[in-house]
Design a protein around this motif. Structure first.
Motif, PDB file in Angstrom:
ATOM      1  N   ASN A 295       0.864  -1.180   0.000  1.00  0.00           N
ATOM      2  CA  ASN A 295       0.000   0.000   0.000  1.00  0.00           C
ATOM      3  C   ASN A 295       0.899   1.228   0.000  1.00  0.00           C
ATOM      4  O   ASN A 295       1.483   1.588   1.025  1.00  0.00           O
ATOM      5  CB  ASN A 295      -0.910  -0.011   1.234  1.00  0.00           C
ATOM      6  N   GLN A 296       1.026   1.861  -1.144  1.00  0.00           N
ATOM      7  CA  GLN A 296       1.985   2.954  -1.262  1.00  0.00           C
ATOM      8  C   GLN A 296       1.576   4.178  -0.457  1.00  0.00           C
ATOM      9  O   GLN A 296       2.442   4.956  -0.028  1.00  0.00           O
ATOM     10  CB  GLN A 296       2.181   3.307  -2.738  1.00  0.00           C
ATOM     11  N   GLU A 297       0.287   4.360  -0.224  1.00  0.00           N
ATOM     12  CA  GLU A 297      -0.155   5.501   0.572  1.00  0.00           C
ATOM     13  C   GLU A 297       0.220   5.340   2.038  1.00  0.00           C
ATOM     14  O   GLU A 297       0.325   6.332   2.760  1.00  0.00           O
ATOM     15  CB  GLU A 297      -1.666   5.676   0.439  1.00  0.00           C
ATOM     16  N   ALA A 298       0.413   4.092   2.465  1.00  0.00           N
ATOM     17  CA  ALA A 298       0.771   3.820   3.854  1.00  0.00           C
ATOM     18  C   ALA A 298       2.231   3.409   3.982  1.00  0.00           C
ATOM     19  O   ALA A 298       2.629   2.827   4.987  1.00  0.00           O
ATOM     20  CB  ALA A 298      -0.135   2.727   4.419  1.00  0.00           C
ATOM     21  N   SER A 299       3.031   3.699   2.967  1.00  0.00           N
ATOM     22  CA  SER A 299       4.426   3.289   2.950  1.00  0.00           C
ATOM     23  C   SER A 299       5.315   4.451   2.557  1.00  0.00           C
ATOM     24  O   SER A 299       4.854   5.471   2.043  1.00  0.00           O
ATOM     25  CB  SER A 299       4.634   2.146   1.945  1.00  0.00           C
ATOM     26  N   MET A 300       6.613   4.256   2.787  1.00  0.00           N
ATOM     27  CA  MET A 300       7.621   5.207   2.336  1.00  0.00           C
ATOM     28  C   MET A 300       8.301   4.630   1.099  1.00  0.00           C
ATOM     29  O   MET A 300       8.298   3.416   0.897  1.00  0.00           O
ATOM     30  CB  MET A 300       8.648   5.454   3.435  1.00  0.00           C
ATOM     31  N   PRO A 301       8.889   5.459   0.248  1.00  0.00           N
ATOM     32  CA  PRO A 301       9.584   4.941  -0.937  1.00  0.00           C
ATOM     33  C   PRO A 301      10.717   4.002  -0.551  1.00  0.00           C
ATOM     34  O   PRO A 301      11.356   4.179   0.478  1.00  0.00           O
ATOM     35  CB  PRO A 301      10.128   6.212  -1.606  1.00  0.00           C
ATOM     36  N   ARG A 302      10.958   3.021  -1.393  1.00  0.00           N
ATOM     37  CA  ARG A 302      12.020   2.048  -1.122  1.00  0.00           C
ATOM     38  C   ARG A 302      13.363   2.576  -1.627  1.00  0.00           C
ATOM     39  O   ARG A 302      13.523   2.819  -2.804  1.00  0.00           O
ATOM     40  CB  ARG A 302      11.710   0.713  -1.819  1.00  0.00           C
ATOM     41  N   PRO A 303      14.346   2.720  -0.766  1.00  0.00           N
ATOM     42  CA  PRO A 303      15.683   3.113  -1.231  1.00  0.00           C
ATOM     43  C   PRO A 303      16.440   1.910  -1.787  1.00  0.00           C
ATOM     44  O   PRO A 303      15.984   0.776  -1.694  1.00  0.00           O
ATOM     45  CB  PRO A 303      16.332   3.650   0.037  1.00  0.00           C
ATOM     46  N   ALA A 304      17.591   2.173  -2.351  1.00  0.00           N
ATOM     47  CA  ALA A 304      18.351   1.123  -3.024  1.00  0.00           C
ATOM     48  C   ALA A 304      19.045   0.163  -2.070  1.00  0.00           C
ATOM     49  O   ALA A 304      19.196  -1.014  -2.373  1.00  0.00           O
ATOM     50  CB  ALA A 304      19.384   1.757  -3.962  1.00  0.00           C
ATOM     51  N   GLU A 305      19.484   0.655  -0.915  1.00  0.00           N
ATOM     52  CA  GLU A 305      20.278  -0.174  -0.017  1.00  0.00           C
ATOM     53  C   GLU A 305      19.428  -0.784   1.095  1.00  0.00           C
ATOM     54  O   GLU A 305      18.789  -0.052   1.855  1.00  0.00           O
ATOM     55  CB  GLU A 305      21.410   0.652   0.600  1.00  0.00           C
ATOM     56  N   PRO A 306      19.419  -2.104   1.220  1.00  0.00           N
ATOM     57  CA  PRO A 306      18.662  -2.758   2.303  1.00  0.00           C
ATOM     58  C   PRO A 306      19.305  -2.485   3.660  1.00  0.00           C
ATOM     59  O   PRO A 306      20.486  -2.143   3.740  1.00  0.00           O
ATOM     60  CB  PRO A 306      18.762  -4.254   1.958  1.00  0.00           C
TER      61      PRO A 306
END
Length: 255
Positions: free
Chosen positions: A134-145
C-alpha cells in the motif's frame, strides 16, 4: 518476538528501510501496484552451507548474463531457521517470466538446472506469499537494504480490513512520515496466505535499535498513540514480530 517489545512498536531511532528486493530502477510510480513475492525456505540443518554456495554460484551466472532484475536474501534471527527471498514486480505479467525463458540466460541453462537441483535439495519446505504494498501507507524504497528487518504480521477480524488499513494509513503511517524516517512498508496479503493478513516491515541497524524510544509514539503524543493502539488492537485477531538479517553475499543486486 518476545513480550518485551511493546504492542505496535514498529519503528525505532535507527529505522532506515523496509523489506527490499527491487527492479534496477528504484523510483516508485504511485500509479502502479507494488507486487511483492516473499519465499520462505525452511533449511535442512546439514545443507545450509551448500545452499549458500549454490546461491552464490547462481548469482555469478546472473551477473555474467547481465540479468536486469534483483532480489534480496534474508536469514531468520527469530523463529525457525529459515532463509527468505524477496522479489518486487511492477505488474502481474512480470510473474510469468522465469530464468528458463529469459533470452539473456539461454547459454547458461545447463548450469542453472544443475544449481537449482542443489538448491532444491537443501531445504525441507518452502512457502511463497504474494502481497500488495500500500503505497499511501508506505515510504519509498531506497536502493540499499538495512542490516536487519523487523516484520510485524497481523490478522484482521472479519469485515474490519478496510477499517484497519485506513487506520494504518491515516494515523500510523501519517505519523511515521513526520519522523524523518527514510522508509516504512505496509502491505496486504493477496495470495499464499490468509485474506485477512497485513504486514509492515521496518529496517533496523541492530538489536539495540529496539531499546530506543518509539519515534511514532513521540510524533503522535502519548494520548493519541494510546488511542491508536486501542483502536488497532480492537480490529485484530492476533499479531507477531519476526527479525531477519540481510545477507548481502547471497542477494543479487546486479553489481
Amino acid at each position: 518476538m518476545t513480550s518485551r517489545i511493546p504492542k505496535h512498536f514498529r519503528t525505532t531511532l535507527f529505522l532506515t528501510v523496509a523489506i527490499v528486493a527491487i527492479p534496477s530502477t528504484h523510483a516508485q510510480d504511485a500509479s502502479k501496484p507494488s507486487i511483492r513475492a516473499t519465499t520462505h525456505y525452511i533449511l535442512k540443518s546439514d545443507r545450509t552451507g551448500d545452499m549458500a554456495a549454490a546461491i552464490k554460484e547462481y548469482n555469478e551466472i546472473l551477473k555474467k548474463a547481465r540479468w536486469d532484475k534483483t532480489y534480496t536474501i534474508w536469514r531468520s534471527a527469530s523463529g525457525p531457521a529459515e532463509m527468505m527471498r524477496v522479489d518486487y514486480y511492477d505488474k502481474w505479467a512480470d510473474l510469468d517470466a522465469n530464468t528458463a525463458r529469459d533470452p539473456k540466460l539461454k547459454d547458461y541453462q545447463a548450469e542453472i538446472t544443475r544449481i537449482t537441483a542443489r538448491i532444491n535439495e537443501s531445504f525441507v519446505s518452502s512457502n511463497r506469499v504474494i502481497d500488495i504494498v500500500n503505497q499511501e501507507a508506505s515510504m519509498p524504497r531506497p536502493a540499499e537494504p538495512p542490516k536487519m528487518l523487523m516484520i510485524w504480521t497481523a490478522h484482521v477480524k472479519a469485515d474490519k480490513m478496510r477499517e484497519a488499513v485506513d487506520l494504518e494509513k491515516n494515523e500510523y503511517a501519517a505519523a511515521m512520515k513526520t519522523t524523518g524516517v527514510k522508509t516504512y512498508i505496509f502491505a496486504v496479503t493477496r495470495y499464499g496466505g490468509p485474506a485477512n493478513e497485513i504486514r509492515s516491515s521496518t529496517g533496523l541497524d541492530n538489536w539495540a535499535a529496539i531499546d530506543q524510544p518509539n519515534m511514532v509514539r513521540k510524533a503522535m503524543g502519548d494520548d493519541k498513540y494510546r488511542a491508536f493502539t486501542a483502536k488497532m488492537d480492537a480490529l485484530l485477531e492476533d499479531y507477531r514480530y519476526d527479525i531477519y538479517r540481510y545477507d548481502a553475499e547471497l542477494s543479487f543486486t546486479g553489481k
